[in-house]
Design a protein around this motif. Structure first.
Motif, PDB file in Angstrom:
ATOM      1  N   PRO A   1     -17.420 -29.991  25.913  1.00 32.06           N
ATOM      2  CA  PRO A   1     -17.342 -30.062  24.431  1.00 32.06           C
ATOM      3  C   PRO A   1     -18.159 -28.914  23.700  1.00 32.06           C
ATOM      4  CG  PRO A   1     -17.649 -32.412  25.566  1.00 32.06           C
ATOM      5  CD  PRO A   1     -17.850 -31.046  26.569  1.00 32.06           C
ATOM      6  N   ARG A   2     -19.349 -28.649  23.954  1.00 32.30           N
ATOM      7  CA  ARG A   2     -20.168 -27.676  23.676  1.00 32.30           C
ATOM      8  C   ARG A   2     -19.325 -26.275  23.514  1.00 32.30           C
ATOM      9  NH1 ARG A   2     -23.494 -23.592  24.738  1.00 32.30           N
ATOM     10  NH2 ARG A   2     -23.338 -23.928  26.776  1.00 32.30           N
ATOM     11  N   GLY A   3     -18.845 -26.083  24.805  1.00 37.56           N
ATOM     12  CA  GLY A   3     -17.940 -24.563  24.951  1.00 37.56           C
ATOM     13  C   GLY A   3     -16.801 -24.849  23.978  1.00 37.56           C
ATOM     14  N   ALA A   4     -16.043 -25.740  23.695  1.00 40.96           N
ATOM     15  CA  ALA A   4     -14.901 -26.012  22.866  1.00 40.96           C
ATOM     16  C   ALA A   4     -15.409 -25.713  21.372  1.00 40.96           C
ATOM     17  CB  ALA A   4     -14.353 -27.404  22.907  1.00 40.96           C
ATOM     18  N   VAL A   5     -16.641 -26.361  21.114  1.00 43.90           N
ATOM     19  CA  VAL A   5     -17.058 -25.899  19.552  1.00 43.90           C
ATOM     20  C   VAL A   5     -17.372 -24.581  19.569  1.00 43.90           C
ATOM     21  CG1 VAL A   5     -18.839 -26.547  17.990  1.00 43.90           C
ATOM     22  CG2 VAL A   5     -17.844 -28.315  19.203  1.00 43.90           C
ATOM     23  N   VAL A   6     -17.726 -23.911  20.504  1.00 49.50           N
ATOM     24  CA  VAL A   6     -18.207 -22.495  20.304  1.00 49.50           C
ATOM     25  C   VAL A   6     -17.066 -21.816  20.283  1.00 49.50           C
ATOM     26  CG1 VAL A   6     -19.384 -20.829  21.533  1.00 49.50           C
ATOM     27  CG2 VAL A   6     -20.503 -22.783  21.518  1.00 49.50           C
ATOM     28  N   GLU A   7     -15.878 -21.941  21.130  1.00 47.43           N
ATOM     29  CA  GLU A   7     -14.881 -21.134  21.031  1.00 47.43           C
ATOM     30  C   GLU A   7     -13.980 -21.272  19.834  1.00 47.43           C
ATOM     31  OE1 GLU A   7     -13.700 -19.031  23.150  1.00 47.43           O
ATOM     32  OE2 GLU A   7     -15.054 -19.288  24.875  1.00 47.43           O
ATOM     33  N   LEU A   8     -14.039 -22.493  19.265  1.00 46.90           N
ATOM     34  CA  LEU A   8     -13.218 -22.877  17.949  1.00 46.90           C
ATOM     35  C   LEU A   8     -13.915 -22.207  16.904  1.00 46.90           C
ATOM     36  CD1 LEU A   8     -11.998 -26.452  18.741  1.00 46.90           C
ATOM     37  CD2 LEU A   8     -10.697 -24.465  18.848  1.00 46.90           C
ATOM     38  N   GLY A   9     -15.088 -22.193  16.846  1.00 46.43           N
ATOM     39  CA  GLY A   9     -15.917 -21.573  15.987  1.00 46.43           C
ATOM     40  C   GLY A   9     -15.676 -19.950  15.772  1.00 46.43           C
ATOM     41  N   LYS A  10     -15.691 -19.406  17.001  1.00 45.20           N
ATOM     42  CA  LYS A  10     -15.396 -18.030  17.080  1.00 45.20           C
ATOM     43  C   LYS A  10     -14.160 -17.473  16.515  1.00 45.20           C
ATOM     44  CE  LYS A  10     -18.456 -16.918  21.012  1.00 45.20           C
ATOM     45  NZ  LYS A  10     -18.353 -16.303  22.166  1.00 45.20           N
ATOM     46  N   LEU A  11     -13.126 -18.586  16.723  1.00 47.78           N
ATOM     47  CA  LEU A  11     -11.911 -18.206  16.211  1.00 47.78           C
ATOM     48  C   LEU A  11     -11.792 -18.312  14.573  1.00 47.78           C
ATOM     49  CD1 LEU A  11      -9.741 -20.262  18.614  1.00 47.78           C
ATOM     50  CD2 LEU A  11     -10.009 -17.831  18.504  1.00 47.78           C
ATOM     51  N   VAL A  12     -12.586 -19.438  14.128  1.00 44.48           N
ATOM     52  CA  VAL A  12     -12.777 -19.301  12.435  1.00 44.48           C
ATOM     53  C   VAL A  12     -13.414 -18.081  11.957  1.00 44.48           C
ATOM     54  CG1 VAL A  12     -13.722 -20.624  10.791  1.00 44.48           C
ATOM     55  CG2 VAL A  12     -12.783 -22.121  12.753  1.00 44.48           C
ATOM     56  N   LEU A  13     -14.350 -17.747  12.480  1.00 42.03           N
ATOM     57  CA  LEU A  13     -15.229 -16.628  12.213  1.00 42.03           C
ATOM     58  C   LEU A  13     -14.130 -15.277  12.365  1.00 42.03           C
ATOM     59  CD1 LEU A  13     -18.663 -17.102  13.701  1.00 42.03           C
ATOM     60  CD2 LEU A  13     -17.809 -17.386  11.273  1.00 42.03           C
ATOM     61  N   LEU A  14     -13.374 -15.234  13.404  1.00 43.21           N
ATOM     62  CA  LEU A  14     -12.274 -14.110  13.380  1.00 43.21           C
ATOM     63  C   LEU A  14     -11.409 -14.249  12.285  1.00 43.21           C
ATOM     64  CD1 LEU A  14     -11.879 -11.579  14.798  1.00 43.21           C
ATOM     65  CD2 LEU A  14     -10.535 -13.062  16.689  1.00 43.21           C
ATOM     66  N   ALA A  15     -10.762 -15.200  11.781  1.00 44.19           N
ATOM     67  CA  ALA A  15     -10.109 -15.456  11.189  1.00 44.19           C
ATOM     68  C   ALA A  15     -10.266 -14.923   9.729  1.00 44.19           C
ATOM     69  CB  ALA A  15      -9.207 -16.765  11.107  1.00 44.19           C
ATOM     70  N   ARG A  16     -11.529 -15.548   9.426  1.00 42.18           N
ATOM     71  CA  ARG A  16     -12.335 -15.312   8.144  1.00 42.18           C
ATOM     72  C   ARG A  16     -12.482 -13.809   8.003  1.00 42.18           C
ATOM     73  NH1 ARG A  16     -16.504 -20.288   7.006  1.00 42.18           N
ATOM     74  NH2 ARG A  16     -14.674 -21.767   6.779  1.00 42.18           N
ATOM     75  N   ALA A  17     -12.952 -13.042   9.214  1.00 38.67           N
ATOM     76  CA  ALA A  17     -13.206 -11.717   9.298  1.00 38.67           C
ATOM     77  C   ALA A  17     -11.948 -11.055   8.803  1.00 38.67           C
ATOM     78  CB  ALA A  17     -13.965 -11.343  10.506  1.00 38.67           C
ATOM     79  N   PHE A  18     -10.772 -11.303   9.238  1.00 37.68           N
ATOM     80  CA  PHE A  18      -9.585 -10.594   9.133  1.00 37.68           C
ATOM     81  C   PHE A  18      -9.113 -10.808   7.723  1.00 37.68           C
ATOM     82  CE2 PHE A  18      -5.034 -10.136   9.206  1.00 37.68           C
ATOM     83  CZ  PHE A  18      -4.950  -9.017   9.628  1.00 37.68           C
TER      84      PHE A  18
END
Length: 477
Positions: free
Chosen positions: A173-190
């Motif tokens: 669960p913690r790994g899933a939250v971290v991975e999904l959070g990174k995807l959100v940050l990457l989408a915002r950066a783009f």
């Protein structure tokens, strides 16, 4: 469009039939005179198409050379002089390129909107359901991202279930939250900087090799390099990625370099031009990034005096090495590290850890570590930190260099004791490994004959105690 002289035709539709239905309809309208075809100025795009066509007269250029004579390539090129580009055509092509780029960015934006909605749905429905059905759910959104021209991001999401399954059940669960959070940050950066090359490389596509080599602003490092390890992985898209990790032995410049290559799985396993532990002097050009890591090999010198085998000291403290890359690129997956002196330890539950010599830092190790890497003082350790686990690439010990890829099951084929791994040996300890193998075989023969015997070197302690006090003395030299 159609040419009535020889019924040549061209259409922008994706049909594979020639002529297509649109050309047939155009010819029918002209033949039946359904609509008037009034004379007009030829558009530029029609002139360009007619200019590129080879009619009957162009197929047989006039020549005075006798048939069957010697062919001259220079004369052939002189007979077809290059035509200067029309400025209007150049402007038209640039406008078309700008329009395609705009359409691509719009498609990526739409795909990222779908990704945000998908991430919100996963959080709303619960992480436990997402972890149980991660493969199917990630495959669906990855297909949507491929349609939206975000192919690199789609590949990353396709590999997300395997990264989650590599974690223990309690950490998923913690790994899933971290991975999904990174995807959100990457989408915002783009969305903020869609023309940034590093961010675009993580979302849509990477620059070509020729583009990076021709970039005058690209970082070029001419130094001594050591091949740490090579990782070969089969991806879900049918490609095989071959990653070679290099360590910069010089004092300045990026400490690590990653040579990445892809080839289809149907081509079979490729041979590598590098051998782990090999050293060479060469020039690398790095892809533009805030944290240069991926590189291309430009030049490799065959004869060059290599520095001493010792590795350089870590550039940063361990806490800085773990956190500083995330400040530049919070969505990064793998962080190469050069760890200080430490040891590999194992707790009472059987989990493997890297522990610093001062006992202040402890990091979990991703895979099972066996063999000579356990119970040995590690002067320097090169590893990949994924945010959850540490993957050992290579280590330097008082006995020599140990490759991290050799510390797995293949090192357990013929040990003489729990700590010996003959296949895990590198420079300087092969003779010692041979002694251990011979001792093990002697002990096995003695066991078969009913005579108790022990390894002449004694067992190597490979576990820390239940109290976490650490290892005892390593194997005798």
């Amino acid at each position: 469009m159609a040419d009535l002289r020889d019924l040549g035709n061209k259409c922008t539709c994706p049909s594979r039939k020639f002529p297509c239905k649109h050309v047939l309809g155009l010819l029918w309208l002209n033949a039946e005179a359904v609509v008037p075809f009034t004379p007009a100025d030829t558009p530029a795009w029609v002139s360009d198409w007619l200019g590129r066509r080879r009619g009957p007269s162009a197929a047989k250029p006039a020549t005075n050379a006798p048939p069957g004579g010697d062919k001259d390539l220079g004369a052939a090129r002189a007979a077809e002089p290059e035509v200067a580009d029309d400025p209007k055509d150049v402007a038209r092509r640039e406008a078309q390129l700008a329009k395609r780029n705009e359409e691509t960015e719009r498609a990526i934006f739409d795909a990222l909107d779908a990704l945000d909605q998908w991430i919100g749905d996963q959080l709303r429905m619960g992480l436990s359901g997402f972890i149980d059905d991660a493969t199917a759910r990630c495959r669906r959104i990855a297909a949507r991202l491929v349609d939206g021209k975000a192919a690199v991001l789609a590949g990353r999401i396709d590999e997300l279930p395997s990264r989650l399954l590599a974690l223990s059940a309690g950490d998923r669960p913690r790994g899933a939250v971290v991975e999904l959070g990174k995807l959100v940050l990457l989408a915002r950066a783009f969305r903020a900087t869609p023309r940034n090359t590093a961010i675009r490389r993580a979302v849509a596509a990477s620059e070509t090799r020729e583009t990076v080599l021709a970039d005058p602003d690209a970082l070029r490092v001419d130094a001594d390099w050591e091949v740490l390890a090579e990782q070969v992985q089969t991806r879900r898209d049918g490609l095989v990625s071959q990653t070679t990790w290099l360590l910069n032995l010089a004092a300045a410049g990026p400490r690590f370099a990653m040579l990445l290559d892809f080839f289809p799985a149907s081509a079979g396993r490729r041979g590598s031009v590098f051998t782990p532990g090999e050293r060479f002097h060469g020039e690398l050009v790095f892809y533009p990034s805030a944290r240069p890591l991926r590189a291309l090999l430009v030049r490799r010198d065959a004869t060059h005096e290599m520095p001493p085998p010792a590795w350089p000291a870590p550039d940063d403290t361990l806490s800085d090495a773990l956190t500083r890359p995330l400040l530049a690129e919070p969505w990064v997956i793998d962080i190469p590290l050069l760890l200080p002196q430490g040891r590999i330890a194992r707790d009472a539950a059987g989990h493997t850890w890297w522990r610093s010599a001062d006992g202040l830092a402890t990091l979990p190790v991703a895979s099972e570590v066996n063999g000579i890497l356990c119970g040995t003082d590690l002067a320097r350790t090169a590893a990949i930190w994924s945010g959850n686990r540490l993957a050992i690439l290579a280590a330097q010990t008082p006995w020599g260099r140990i490759g991290g890829h050799d510390c797995g099951d293949q090192g357990r084929d013929d040990p003489c004791c729990d700590g010996c791994s003959p296949h895990a040996l590198d420079h300087g300890i092969r003779g010692r490994a041979r002694s251990h193998v011979l001792a093990y075989r002697a002990r096995r023969r003695s066991r078969r004959s009913g005579i108790a015997a022990a390894c002449a070197f004694g067992p190597v302690p490979r576990h820390i105690g239940d109290d976490g006090a650490g290892f005892s003395a390593p194997h005798p030299a």
